[in-house]
Motif scaffolding. Sequence first.
Motif, PDB file in Angstrom:
ATOM      1  N   THR A   1       0.826  -1.201   0.000  1.00 26.30           N
ATOM      2  CA  THR A   1       0.000   0.000   0.000  1.00 26.30           C
ATOM      3  C   THR A   1       0.862   1.253   0.000  1.00 26.30           C
ATOM      4  OG1 THR A   1      -1.813  -1.113   1.142  1.00 26.30           O
ATOM      5  CG2 THR A   1      -1.750   1.282   1.281  1.00 26.30           C
ATOM      6  N   ALA A   2       1.853   1.302   0.887  1.00 27.18           N
ATOM      7  CA  ALA A   2       2.737   2.471   0.956  1.00 27.18           C
ATOM      8  C   ALA A   2       3.489   2.674  -0.354  1.00 27.18           C
ATOM      9  CB  ALA A   2       3.715   2.310   2.115  1.00 27.18           C
ATOM     10  N   TRP A   3       3.989   1.586  -0.926  1.00 28.95           N
ATOM     11  CA  TRP A   3       4.706   1.690  -2.206  1.00 28.95           C
ATOM     12  C   TRP A   3       3.774   2.224  -3.293  1.00 28.95           C
ATOM     13  CZ3 TRP A   3       4.185  -0.290  -7.095  1.00 28.95           C
ATOM     14  CH2 TRP A   3       5.295  -0.162  -7.934  1.00 28.95           C
ATOM     15  N   ASN A   4       2.545   1.719  -3.332  1.00 29.31           N
ATOM     16  CA  ASN A   4       1.566   2.150  -4.321  1.00 29.31           C
ATOM     17  C   ASN A   4       1.208   3.627  -4.143  1.00 29.31           C
ATOM     18  OD1 ASN A   4      -0.351   2.140  -6.363  1.00 29.31           O
ATOM     19  ND2 ASN A   4      -1.549   0.474  -5.513  1.00 29.31           N
ATOM     20  N   CYS A   5       1.118   4.079  -2.886  1.00 30.09           N
ATOM     21  CA  CYS A   5       0.832   5.492  -2.618  1.00 30.09           C
ATOM     22  C   CYS A   5       1.856   6.403  -3.281  1.00 30.09           C
ATOM     23  CB  CYS A   5       0.862   5.752  -1.111  1.00 30.09           C
ATOM     24  SG  CYS A   5      -0.556   5.138  -0.196  1.00 30.09           S
TER      25      CYS A   5
ATOM     26  N   VAL B   1       1.477   1.337   7.450  1.00 33.20           N
ATOM     27  CA  VAL B   1       1.577   1.968   6.135  1.00 33.20           C
ATOM     28  C   VAL B   1       2.435   3.225   6.212  1.00 33.20           C
ATOM     29  CG1 VAL B   1       0.283   3.158   4.318  1.00 33.20           C
ATOM     30  CG2 VAL B   1      -0.601   1.030   5.284  1.00 33.20           C
ATOM     31  N   SER B   2       2.206   4.029   7.239  1.00 30.37           N
ATOM     32  CA  SER B   2       2.918   5.299   7.359  1.00 30.37           C
ATOM     33  C   SER B   2       4.419   5.093   7.547  1.00 30.37           C
ATOM     34  CB  SER B   2       2.337   6.106   8.524  1.00 30.37           C
ATOM     35  OG  SER B   2       0.978   6.393   8.301  1.00 30.37           O
TER      36      SER B   2
ATOM     37  N   ASP C   1       4.175  17.851  -2.385  1.00 28.11           N
ATOM     38  CA  ASP C   1       3.911  17.148  -3.640  1.00 28.11           C
ATOM     39  C   ASP C   1       2.995  15.948  -3.440  1.00 28.11           C
ATOM     40  OD1 ASP C   1       5.803  18.614  -5.499  1.00 28.11           O
ATOM     41  OD2 ASP C   1       7.213  17.958  -3.964  1.00 28.11           O
ATOM     42  N   PHE C   2       3.160  15.243  -2.313  1.00 25.25           N
ATOM     43  CA  PHE C   2       2.392  14.030  -2.040  1.00 25.25           C
ATOM     44  C   PHE C   2       1.876  14.053  -0.604  1.00 25.25           C
ATOM     45  CE2 PHE C   2       5.021  12.639  -5.533  1.00 25.25           C
ATOM     46  CZ  PHE C   2       4.254  11.697  -6.213  1.00 25.25           C
ATOM     47  N   VAL C   3       0.677  13.501  -0.414  1.00 23.91           N
ATOM     48  CA  VAL C   3       0.160  13.248   0.929  1.00 23.91           C
ATOM     49  C   VAL C   3      -0.251  11.782   1.003  1.00 23.91           C
ATOM     50  CG1 VAL C   3      -1.543  13.819   2.694  1.00 23.91           C
ATOM     51  CG2 VAL C   3      -0.754  15.603   1.108  1.00 23.91           C
ATOM     52  N   VAL C   4       0.215  11.094   2.037  1.00 22.10           N
ATOM     53  CA  VAL C   4      -0.256   9.740   2.326  1.00 22.10           C
ATOM     54  C   VAL C   4      -1.347   9.891   3.382  1.00 22.10           C
ATOM     55  CG1 VAL C   4       0.355   7.448   3.160  1.00 22.10           C
ATOM     56  CG2 VAL C   4       1.967   8.728   1.738  1.00 22.10           C
TER      57      VAL C   4
ATOM     58  N   LEU D   1      -6.616  13.171  -6.395  1.00 24.49           N
ATOM     59  CA  LEU D   1      -7.004  12.389  -5.218  1.00 24.49           C
ATOM     60  C   LEU D   1      -7.204  10.947  -5.661  1.00 24.49           C
ATOM     61  CD1 LEU D   1      -7.869  12.197  -2.243  1.00 24.49           C
ATOM     62  CD2 LEU D   1     -10.168  12.881  -2.951  1.00 24.49           C
ATOM     63  N   ARG D   2      -6.323  10.066  -5.202  1.00 27.09           N
ATOM     64  CA  ARG D   2      -6.268   8.705  -5.729  1.00 27.09           C
ATOM     65  C   ARG D   2      -6.529   7.697  -4.609  1.00 27.09           C
ATOM     66  NH1 ARG D   2      -2.117   4.961  -7.007  1.00 27.09           N
ATOM     67  NH2 ARG D   2      -0.654   6.224  -5.823  1.00 27.09           N
ATOM     68  N   GLY D   3      -7.573   6.882  -4.779  1.00 24.06           N
ATOM     69  CA  GLY D   3      -7.814   5.805  -3.839  1.00 24.06           C
ATOM     70  C   GLY D   3      -6.835   4.668  -4.083  1.00 24.06           C
ATOM     71  N   VAL D   4      -6.273   4.138  -3.004  1.00 23.96           N
ATOM     72  CA  VAL D   4      -5.302   3.043  -3.110  1.00 23.96           C
ATOM     73  C   VAL D   4      -5.807   1.865  -2.297  1.00 23.96           C
ATOM     74  CG1 VAL D   4      -2.956   2.289  -2.604  1.00 23.96           C
ATOM     75  CG2 VAL D   4      -3.347   4.595  -3.481  1.00 23.96           C
ATOM     76  N   TYR D   5      -6.032   0.728  -2.964  1.00 26.03           N
ATOM     77  CA  TYR D   5      -6.429  -0.491  -2.264  1.00 26.03           C
ATOM     78  C   TYR D   5      -5.321  -1.530  -2.456  1.00 26.03           C
ATOM     79  CZ  TYR D   5      -9.306  -4.268  -0.409  1.00 26.03           C
ATOM     80  OH  TYR D   5      -9.788  -5.297   0.353  1.00 26.03           O
ATOM     81  N   VAL D   6      -4.315  -1.440  -1.618  1.00 22.02           N
ATOM     82  CA  VAL D   6      -3.150  -2.333  -1.601  1.00 22.02           C
ATOM     83  C   VAL D   6      -2.527  -2.378  -3.002  1.00 22.02           C
ATOM     84  CG1 VAL D   6      -2.253  -4.516  -0.676  1.00 22.02           C
ATOM     85  CG2 VAL D   6      -4.416  -3.617   0.163  1.00 22.02           C
ATOM     86  N   GLY D   7      -2.410  -3.555  -3.629  1.00 21.66           N
ATOM     87  CA  GLY D   7      -1.764  -3.680  -4.929  1.00 21.66           C
ATOM     88  C   GLY D   7      -1.647  -5.139  -5.325  1.00 21.66           C
TER      89      GLY D   7
END
Length: 333
Positions: free
Chosen positions: A146-150, A171-172, A230-233, A279-285
Amino acid sequence: MRAYRMNGTNAPLTLHETVAPTPGPGEVLVDLKAATLNYRDLIVREGRYGGDQKHDLIPLSDGAGIVTQVGDGVSRDRIGERVVLGFMPGWLDGSFSARKQATALGGGFVDGVLAEQIVLPAAAAVPFPDAWSFEEAAAYPCAGVTAWNCLFGGRGLRPGDSVLIEGTGGVSTFALQFARAAGARVIVTSSSDEKLAWARKLGAAATINYRTTPNWGEVAAGMAGGEGVDFVVEVGGSGTLNEALRAARHGGEIALVGVLTGVAGEINTGAILMKAINLRGVYVGSVADLEAAMATGVRPLVDEIFAFEAAQEAFDRLRSGQHRGKVAITISA
């Protein structure tokens, strides 16, 4: 074999003796050695994950172990491999779909890894570095991927980018490690000064206590030169998303991965539009994402390890919110 099963929701886990599974064509049997917990596992236990689920589900999605049997069509050379399991064994690569999502371990009607053995497609069992323990490898499937995908599943993090990461959970913490390894500047929020000090030791350039600084989004934007990060997790959900929108720069990216503060609330959609925020939803990978994430060489951080017989204590540790990194269970030595 022994396996923990739920008894409905909010009931104590119970340990059962059950028939060991047998691998079919294209499958492997894995003797599980370790598992780790995610926030998802808490809400599955509480019946808040959404949709129907099996009453006597074997919980947990993240496991690692040793291949001990193979089915037809799988090379016997794989016997003895130390492997980590894909979060969704049916999502090997390519785009996401409801069918692939339905294969997620430890939720819905798919038994998970809090057991001594599991069968799954051979391609979903991925070898991991020899230097890692089973507990470390088991940290990767959900939180690590998840973190990598973010950070890399969208436009892709670049050296010199600024990243705002909420919290110090699984994840954080992975996101902090990946971002630092990629040469980014990281800002971390938490309600605990002790956890913020720990984040600085891991390489965070700046930290914000969101309890004493309720306008932390604006403060983070200032820390990133005034234009925003640039990015927010984003792990909080509806209760933190508006501050994340304040923190992000025009054209920035927010990866929404968590619902710690809830799933419903008033969201400033105007900020998404006027700042052209992605704004991108991330569901693991996918399993391919798992391989890519591990290829970074980032070694997971494990908070505490519990014995198999103390699985409930592991859940209690995660629920306390005091963990830093991953909470793990040793299933078999």
